[in-house]
Motif scaffolding. Structure first.
Motif, PDB file in Angstrom:
ATOM      1  N   GLY A  76       0.129  -8.549  -8.861  1.00  0.00           N
ATOM      2  CA  GLY A  76       0.752  -7.507  -9.668  1.00  0.00           C
ATOM      3  C   GLY A  76      -0.190  -6.404 -10.088  1.00  0.00           C
ATOM      4  O   GLY A  76       0.254  -5.354 -10.559  1.00  0.00           O
ATOM      5  N   ALA A  77      -1.493  -6.635  -9.963  1.00  0.00           N
ATOM      6  CA  ALA A  77      -2.458  -5.584 -10.312  1.00  0.00           C
ATOM      7  C   ALA A  77      -2.477  -4.506  -9.216  1.00  0.00           C
ATOM      8  O   ALA A  77      -2.143  -4.763  -8.061  1.00  0.00           O
ATOM      9  N   VAL A  78      -2.864  -3.306  -9.605  1.00  0.00           N
ATOM     10  CA  VAL A  78      -2.906  -2.170  -8.680  1.00  0.00           C
ATOM     11  C   VAL A  78      -4.336  -1.654  -8.598  1.00  0.00           C
ATOM     12  O   VAL A  78      -4.988  -1.409  -9.618  1.00  0.00           O
ATOM     13  N   LEU A  79      -4.821  -1.464  -7.372  1.00  0.00           N
ATOM     14  CA  LEU A  79      -6.142  -0.904  -7.126  1.00  0.00           C
ATOM     15  C   LEU A  79      -5.956   0.531  -6.647  1.00  0.00           C
ATOM     16  O   LEU A  79      -5.175   0.791  -5.718  1.00  0.00           O
ATOM     17  N   LEU A  80      -6.650   1.457  -7.285  1.00  0.00           N
ATOM     18  CA  LEU A  80      -6.505   2.878  -6.984  1.00  0.00           C
ATOM     19  C   LEU A  80      -7.797   3.422  -6.386  1.00  0.00           C
ATOM     20  O   LEU A  80      -8.854   3.378  -7.011  1.00  0.00           O
ATOM     21  N   LEU A  81      -7.708   3.950  -5.155  1.00  0.00           N
ATOM     22  CA  LEU A  81      -8.817   4.609  -4.474  1.00  0.00           C
ATOM     23  C   LEU A  81      -8.458   6.086  -4.325  1.00  0.00           C
ATOM     24  O   LEU A  81      -7.288   6.435  -4.089  1.00  0.00           O
ATOM     25  N   GLY A 141       6.658  -0.971 -11.339  1.00  0.00           N
ATOM     26  CA  GLY A 141       7.380   0.087 -10.655  1.00  0.00           C
ATOM     27  C   GLY A 141       6.807   0.404  -9.295  1.00  0.00           C
ATOM     28  O   GLY A 141       5.761  -0.117  -8.887  1.00  0.00           O
ATOM     29  N   PRO A 142       7.457   1.301  -8.568  1.00  0.00           N
ATOM     30  CA  PRO A 142       7.006   1.653  -7.217  1.00  0.00           C
ATOM     31  C   PRO A 142       5.630   2.316  -7.237  1.00  0.00           C
ATOM     32  O   PRO A 142       5.313   3.112  -8.122  1.00  0.00           O
ATOM     33  N   LEU A 143       4.821   1.992  -6.253  1.00  0.00           N
ATOM     34  CA  LEU A 143       3.515   2.626  -6.145  1.00  0.00           C
ATOM     35  C   LEU A 143       3.635   4.135  -5.880  1.00  0.00           C
ATOM     36  O   LEU A 143       2.773   4.917  -6.303  1.00  0.00           O
ATOM     37  N   GLU A 144       4.686   4.534  -5.192  1.00  0.00           N
ATOM     38  CA  GLU A 144       4.895   5.956  -4.939  1.00  0.00           C
ATOM     39  C   GLU A 144       5.029   6.711  -6.260  1.00  0.00           C
ATOM     40  O   GLU A 144       4.510   7.826  -6.412  1.00  0.00           O
ATOM     41  N   HIS A 145       5.706   6.081  -7.211  1.00  0.00           N
ATOM     42  CA  HIS A 145       5.875   6.723  -8.510  1.00  0.00           C
ATOM     43  C   HIS A 145       4.530   6.852  -9.222  1.00  0.00           C
ATOM     44  O   HIS A 145       4.248   7.873  -9.880  1.00  0.00           O
ATOM     45  N   LEU A 146       3.684   5.865  -9.105  1.00  0.00           N
ATOM     46  CA  LEU A 146       2.362   5.913  -9.722  1.00  0.00           C
ATOM     47  C   LEU A 146       1.544   7.071  -9.154  1.00  0.00           C
ATOM     48  O   LEU A 146       0.895   7.819  -9.902  1.00  0.00           O
ATOM     49  N   LEU A 147       1.567   7.225  -7.851  1.00  0.00           N
ATOM     50  CA  LEU A 147       0.807   8.315  -7.230  1.00  0.00           C
ATOM     51  C   LEU A 147       1.363   9.675  -7.631  1.00  0.00           C
ATOM     52  O   LEU A 147       0.600  10.614  -7.906  1.00  0.00           O
ATOM     53  N   ASP A 148       2.690   9.795  -7.679  1.00  0.00           N
ATOM     54  CA  ASP A 148       3.289  11.060  -8.097  1.00  0.00           C
ATOM     55  C   ASP A 148       2.912  11.401  -9.537  1.00  0.00           C
ATOM     56  O   ASP A 148       2.668  12.565  -9.879  1.00  0.00           O
ATOM     57  N   THR A 149       2.864  10.384 -10.382  1.00  0.00           N
ATOM     58  CA  THR A 149       2.478  10.601 -11.779  1.00  0.00           C
ATOM     59  C   THR A 149       1.056  11.132 -11.877  1.00  0.00           C
ATOM     60  O   THR A 149       0.766  12.077 -12.624  1.00  0.00           O
ATOM     61  N   LEU A 150       0.159  10.527 -11.121  1.00  0.00           N
ATOM     62  CA  LEU A 150      -1.231  10.982 -11.131  1.00  0.00           C
ATOM     63  C   LEU A 150      -1.353  12.444 -10.683  1.00  0.00           C
ATOM     64  O   LEU A 150      -2.030  13.258 -11.331  1.00  0.00           O
ATOM     65  N   LEU A 208      -5.260   9.830  -1.820  1.00  0.00           N
ATOM     66  CA  LEU A 208      -5.002   8.746  -2.769  1.00  0.00           C
ATOM     67  C   LEU A 208      -4.500   7.520  -2.016  1.00  0.00           C
ATOM     68  O   LEU A 208      -3.727   7.646  -1.046  1.00  0.00           O
ATOM     69  N   LEU A 209      -4.928   6.349  -2.479  1.00  0.00           N
ATOM     70  CA  LEU A 209      -4.422   5.091  -1.932  1.00  0.00           C
ATOM     71  C   LEU A 209      -4.254   4.121  -3.090  1.00  0.00           C
ATOM     72  O   LEU A 209      -5.201   3.897  -3.861  1.00  0.00           O
ATOM     73  N   ALA A 210      -3.063   3.576  -3.221  1.00  0.00           N
ATOM     74  CA  ALA A 210      -2.787   2.559  -4.240  1.00  0.00           C
ATOM     75  C   ALA A 210      -2.407   1.268  -3.528  1.00  0.00           C
ATOM     76  O   ALA A 210      -1.564   1.280  -2.608  1.00  0.00           O
ATOM     77  N   ALA A 211      -3.038   0.181  -3.908  1.00  0.00           N
ATOM     78  CA  ALA A 211      -2.765  -1.125  -3.290  1.00  0.00           C
ATOM     79  C   ALA A 211      -2.443  -2.135  -4.390  1.00  0.00           C
ATOM     80  O   ALA A 211      -3.130  -2.196  -5.414  1.00  0.00           O
ATOM     81  N   VAL A 269       0.839  -1.201   0.000  1.00  0.00           N
ATOM     82  CA  VAL A 269       0.000   0.000   0.000  1.00  0.00           C
ATOM     83  C   VAL A 269       0.874   1.251   0.000  1.00  0.00           C
ATOM     84  O   VAL A 269       1.891   1.306   0.702  1.00  0.00           O
ATOM     85  N   ALA A 270       0.451   2.256  -0.781  1.00  0.00           N
ATOM     86  CA  ALA A 270       1.080   3.580  -0.767  1.00  0.00           C
ATOM     87  C   ALA A 270      -0.035   4.627  -0.721  1.00  0.00           C
ATOM     88  O   ALA A 270      -1.113   4.436  -1.297  1.00  0.00           O
TER      89      ALA A 270
END
Length: 563
Positions: A495-500, A529-538, A553-556, A351-352
């Motif tokens: 490997g899938a990511v859930l975005l809330l 890649g890192p979930l932190e990077h995904l959140l920063d991209t968003l 934001l929460l990515a799991a 989780v990030a």
């Protein structure tokens, strides 16, 4: 009727004499060389000059402080066309309006076909002119106040508001404008001495050349301390302004406190000072010091009234910004403290999280997220948003979060968790409803089960790069005591990511929010890649560092089964 050559023609025009000498309008007759040959009593009363002193002399010789319209009179003598002129100036008779104003009409005089001179008939309009000047000054003052209302107090930031005030006043009302506010709680500063009032320096606005001269006034500290008895302190304590035109060194010394500052002020060419408190109910939140230098005129009564009007309006904005900043700081600290409490997802779920407060209105809201480990290698993901902003919304958020943590331990299905949270929120009397999304990740089953209470749907990013929006049956926000929630189960592969997320991520003015949510599935998000990077991209793509509302934001990501 006396004349320049001593002749008396009163027997020829006794009736005319009675009219002319009985009127309150000034009447005078000039010969071809513009020398007086007659003045009526009204003109002698207006000017304070005896009639005999006029005879044989021009207007400029008798009244040197009155504008002389000789060029107009020469034209009247030349072509015989009457003309109106304006006479302005001062006479020997004092006037409350200062410079007096007359409107006069001049006619050519002829006798047996010969031009003998001109006759002038005037009426004083000084009071009318003064009325028009007062009206124009009042209009300008109102226009300035209206402009100040638009330009000062555009944000809820204290420093920005003080800067807007100083920049508005200089140069619109003064050459130099300095703003300082009362502040006894400056960080990293020693406590104030008894009887001393500390002001924080906020902004000095002045032209570059004056700023260069006044640079020494800034001093090494961000504050100035005012003892009792100092000029500025008396203005703050009394709430009354002070004006010093063509001030002496002694007065400047009372103003500046520091001896060397008088030299600096004199070197800058400053001659007049106006101190205006920033008044609110029961106290002054600060002070504005206005200065004029060089060829600028001293401060007038109109300037004083205008400065007070601007200061009164600005004080309300500054006080509101200070109170808001205090509440905002408490709310933000509360929210950060709550959100920084460590979540406890099951080790099988990575989780990030991100929380970004709004950047335009600087309001903190009731957004929150959570991740809770449950028996059976299950993890409950929570995303919620309390309606409204500010401290009360943050308090309600903490209560909703506590309720959901308690309900999560009951082992109920996610739709039943929302129903129970809805009932408990109503029982404890929460006066703000909240949207909420619960997602139960079951590592053993490889699924996620979700239920929503009026919240935006989650986004699922697959390992192969495909992105989809998970459609959920709508339910009412919790806190309404309406209940009736449904749950939906989806596959959640390793490997899938859930975005809330909360609505601050996707709300944009002029765009339907459903279209904005669908836009998330078209961004080409990657589950690698890192979930932190995904959140920063968003956040980078959707906000550019600025957002209208809070964003949570929460990515799991589900780890492989071997984990």
């Amino acid at each position: 009727m006396p004349s320049a050559d001593g002749r008396d023609s009163s027997c020829e025009c006794g009736f005319l004499r009675g009219i002319i000498e009985g009127t309150s309008a000034p009447v005078f007759i000039l010969d071809r060389h513009l020398r007086h040959i007659y003045v009526n009593p009204a003109w002698t009363r207006v000017t304070g000059v005896p009639a005999a002193d006029f005879l044989g002399r021009t207007l400029g010789e008798v009244l040197p402080n009155v504008q002389t319209p000789d060029d107009v009179l020469i034209e009247v003598l030349a072509d015989g066309q009457p003309r109106e002129v304006t006479l302005t100036g001062t006479t020997l008779v004092p006037s409350l309006v200062g410079r007096r104003l007359w409107r006069a009409v001049f006619h050519r005089l002829e006798s047996e076909g010969q031009v003998v001179g001109v006759c002038g008939l005037g009426v004083e309009v000084s009071n009318l002119r003064q009325y028009m000047d007062d009206l124009e000054n009042a209009h300008q003052r109102l226009a300035l106040l209206d402009s100040a209302a638009v330009r000062v107090g555009t944000t809820l930031d204290v420093a920005a508001t003080c800067g807007e005030l100083a920049d508005f006043l200089a140069p619109s009302l003064a050459d130099v404008a300095a703003v300082a506010i009362v502040d006894d709680e400056l960080p990293d500063t020693p406590p104030t001495r008894p009887g001393v009032l500390r002001l924080r320096k906020m902004k000095l606005a002045a032209p570059p050349e004056l700023r260069w001269h006044l640079r020494e006034l800034a001093g090494p500290h961000p504050y100035v301390e005012l003892p009792r008895g100092s000029l500025t302190r008396r203005c703050l304590d009394s709430g009354r302004p002070w004006r010093g035109n063509m001030a002496s060194d002694e007065l400047f010394q009372k103003l500046t406190v520091e001896p060397d500052h008088v030299r600096v002020i004199r070197a800058a060419g400053i001659h007049s000072v106006l101190i205006v408190p920033l008044p609110t109910t029961g106290r002054s939140v600060g002070v504005v010091i206005l200065m004029r230098a060089g060829e600028s005129a001293p401060f007038t009564d109109e300037d004083l009234l205008t400065a007070q009007g601007v200061a009164s309006r600005a004080a309300v904005s500054i006080d509101s910004a200070r109170r808001y900043t205090h509440e905002h700081t408490m709310t933000l600290e509360l929210q950060r403290a709550l959100l920084s409490e460590p979540g406890c997802p099951h080790p099988s779920v990575e989780v990030a999280t991100r929380y970004l407060p709004s950047g335009r209105s600087a309001l903190v809201g009731g957004d929150w997220y959570d991740s809770i480990a449950l028996p059976g290698r299950r993890t409950l993901l929570v995303m919620g948003d309390v309606m409204g902003h500010g401290f009360q919304a943050a308090v309600a958020m903490s209560q909703y979060r506590s309720v959901l943590r308690t309900v999560a331990a009951s082992g109920l299905p996610v739709h039943a968790m929302l129903g129970e949270a809805d009932r408990r929120a109503a029982r404890i009397g929460l006066d703000r409803v909240a949207t909420c999304l619960l997602v139960l990740v079951d590592h053993e089953a490889g699924t996620c089960t979700a239920a929503t209470a009026g919240h935006l749907p989650p986004i699922l990013v697959h390992p192969d790069g495909g992105t989809e929006m998970l459609h959920l049956p709508a339910g009412p926000p919790i806190g309404t005591e309406l209940g009736d929630y449904e749950m939906t189960t989806f596959a959640f592969e390793p490997g899938a990511v859930l975005l809330l997320y909360t609505d601050g991520l996707v709300e944009q003015r002029g765009q339907d929010i459903d279209d904005s949510v669908r836009g998330l599935t078209e961004m080409g998000l990657s589950a690698d890649g890192p979930l932190e990077h995904l959140l920063d991209t968003l956040l980078t793509r959707l906000t550019s560092g600025m957002c209208e509302d809070d964003i949570a934001l929460l990515a799991a990501r589900r780890r492989p089964p071997s984990t």
